[in-house]
Write a protein that holds these residues in place. Structure first.
Motif, short mmCIF file in Angstrom:
data_model
loop_
_atom_site.label_atom_id
_atom_site.label_comp_id
_atom_site.label_asym_id
_atom_site.label_seq_id
_atom_site.Cartn_x
_atom_site.Cartn_y
_atom_site.Cartn_z
N LEU A 170 0.83 -1.20 0.00
CA LEU A 170 0.00 0.00 0.00
C LEU A 170 0.86 1.26 0.00
O LEU A 170 0.56 2.24 -0.69
N LYS A 171 1.96 1.21 0.73
CA LYS A 171 2.87 2.35 0.86
C LYS A 171 3.47 2.74 -0.49
O LYS A 171 3.78 3.91 -0.72
N ARG A 172 3.61 1.78 -1.39
CA ARG A 172 4.16 2.08 -2.71
C ARG A 172 3.17 2.85 -3.57
O ARG A 172 3.56 3.53 -4.51
N GLU A 173 1.87 2.74 -3.25
CA GLU A 173 0.82 3.39 -4.03
C GLU A 173 0.40 4.74 -3.47
O GLU A 173 0.09 5.66 -4.22
N SER A 174 0.34 4.84 -2.14
CA SER A 174 -0.12 6.08 -1.51
C SER A 174 0.43 6.14 -0.09
O SER A 174 0.84 5.11 0.46
N PRO A 175 0.44 7.33 0.50
CA PRO A 175 0.97 7.46 1.87
C PRO A 175 0.12 6.68 2.88
O PRO A 175 -1.10 6.58 2.74
N LEU A 176 0.78 6.12 3.86
CA LEU A 176 0.08 5.41 4.93
C LEU A 176 -0.43 6.41 5.96
O LEU A 176 0.12 7.50 6.10
N THR A 177 -1.46 6.01 6.69
CA THR A 177 -1.95 6.85 7.78
C THR A 177 -0.95 6.74 8.94
O THR A 177 -0.13 5.82 8.98
N MET A 178 -1.04 7.64 9.88
CA MET A 178 -0.14 7.61 11.03
C MET A 178 -0.26 6.30 11.82
O MET A 178 0.76 5.71 12.17
N PRO A 179 -1.48 5.81 12.09
CA PRO A 179 -1.56 4.53 12.80
C PRO A 179 -0.93 3.38 12.02
O PRO A 179 -0.27 2.51 12.60
N GLN A 180 -1.11 3.37 10.70
CA GLN A 180 -0.50 2.32 9.88
C GLN A 180 1.02 2.40 9.94
O GLN A 180 1.71 1.37 10.07
N LYS A 181 1.56 3.61 9.85
CA LYS A 181 3.01 3.79 9.95
C LYS A 181 3.53 3.29 11.29
O LYS A 181 4.55 2.60 11.35
N GLY A 182 2.82 3.66 12.34
CA GLY A 182 3.23 3.24 13.68
C GLY A 182 3.20 1.73 13.83
O GLY A 182 4.13 1.13 14.40
N GLN A 183 2.15 1.10 13.34
CA GLN A 183 2.06 -0.36 13.41
C GLN A 183 3.19 -1.02 12.63
O GLN A 183 3.77 -2.00 13.08
N LEU A 184 3.50 -0.46 11.47
CA LEU A 184 4.56 -1.02 10.64
C LEU A 184 5.92 -0.87 11.31
O LEU A 184 6.71 -1.83 11.37
N VAL A 185 6.20 0.29 11.86
CA VAL A 185 7.47 0.52 12.55
C VAL A 185 7.61 -0.43 13.73
O VAL A 185 8.66 -1.06 13.93
N PHE A 186 6.55 -0.55 14.51
CA PHE A 186 6.58 -1.44 15.67
C PHE A 186 6.79 -2.89 15.23
O PHE A 186 7.58 -3.63 15.82
N HIS A 187 6.12 -3.29 14.16
CA HIS A 187 6.26 -4.66 13.66
C HIS A 187 7.70 -4.91 13.20
O HIS A 187 8.27 -5.97 13.47
N PHE A 188 8.29 -3.94 12.52
CA PHE A 188 9.68 -4.10 12.06
C PHE A 188 10.65 -4.24 13.23
O PHE A 188 11.69 -4.89 13.09
N MET A 189 10.32 -3.63 14.35
CA MET A 189 11.20 -3.72 15.52
C MET A 189 11.30 -5.16 16.02
O MET A 189 12.33 -5.54 16.58
N ILE A 190 10.26 -5.94 15.82
CA ILE A 190 10.27 -7.30 16.38
C ILE A 190 10.35 -8.40 15.33
O ILE A 190 10.55 -9.56 15.68
N CYS A 191 10.19 -8.07 14.05
CA CYS A 191 10.13 -9.11 13.02
C CYS A 191 11.24 -8.95 11.99
O CYS A 191 11.16 -8.10 11.09
N SER A 192 12.25 -9.77 12.09
CA SER A 192 13.38 -9.68 11.16
C SER A 192 13.00 -10.13 9.76
O SER A 192 13.55 -9.64 8.77
N ASN A 193 12.03 -11.04 9.63
CA ASN A 193 11.61 -11.48 8.31
C ASN A 193 10.96 -10.35 7.52
O ASN A 193 11.22 -10.19 6.32
N CYS A 194 10.12 -9.58 8.16
CA CYS A 194 9.48 -8.46 7.48
C CYS A 194 10.47 -7.33 7.18
O CYS A 194 10.34 -6.65 6.16
N ARG A 195 11.45 -7.14 8.04
CA ARG A 195 12.51 -6.15 7.73
C ARG A 195 13.26 -6.58 6.48
O ARG A 195 13.55 -5.76 5.61
N ARG A 196 13.56 -7.87 6.39
CA ARG A 196 14.25 -8.40 5.22
C ARG A 196 13.39 -8.23 3.96
O ARG A 196 13.88 -7.81 2.91
N TYR A 197 12.10 -8.51 4.08
CA TYR A 197 11.17 -8.34 2.97
C TYR A 197 11.13 -6.89 2.51
O TYR A 197 11.17 -6.58 1.33
#
Length: 82
Positions: free
Chosen positions: A16-43
């Motif tokens: 979704l981020k490649r098509e349009s800007p994410l909302t603040m809650p979506q950005k926050g969820q994504l950042v938090f998820h990246f902090m704990i998930c190395s597979n998604c960081r790699r992706y």
């Protein structure tokens, strides 16, 4: 409220981020998820690498001149598809 998201949602947000800007809650969820998930960081890194590679290919393709007969065949095939 920002809650934990699953990898599938993180992948969706990355697309979704490649098509349009994410909302603040979506950005926050994504950042938090990246902090704990190395597979998604790699992706995420792989997607960035592919985007950069495709940009380079697209830029170099602008300078390529096709032979006249190849251009004609492409035009004919494109017309047949329309």
């Amino acid at each position: 409220m920002i809650g934990m998201i699953h990898c599938r949602e993180a992948a969706y947000y990355l697309s979704l981020k490649r098509e349009s800007p994410l909302t603040m809650p979506q950005k926050g969820q994504l950042v938090f998820h990246f902090m704990i998930c190395s597979n998604c960081r790699r992706y995420r890194d792989q997607i960035r690498w592919m985007d950069d590679a495709l940009d380079v290919i697209a830029e170099s393709a602008e300078n390529i001149r096709l032979p006249r007969d190849a251009r004609r065949r492409i035009e004919e095939n494109t017309r047949q598809l329309s």
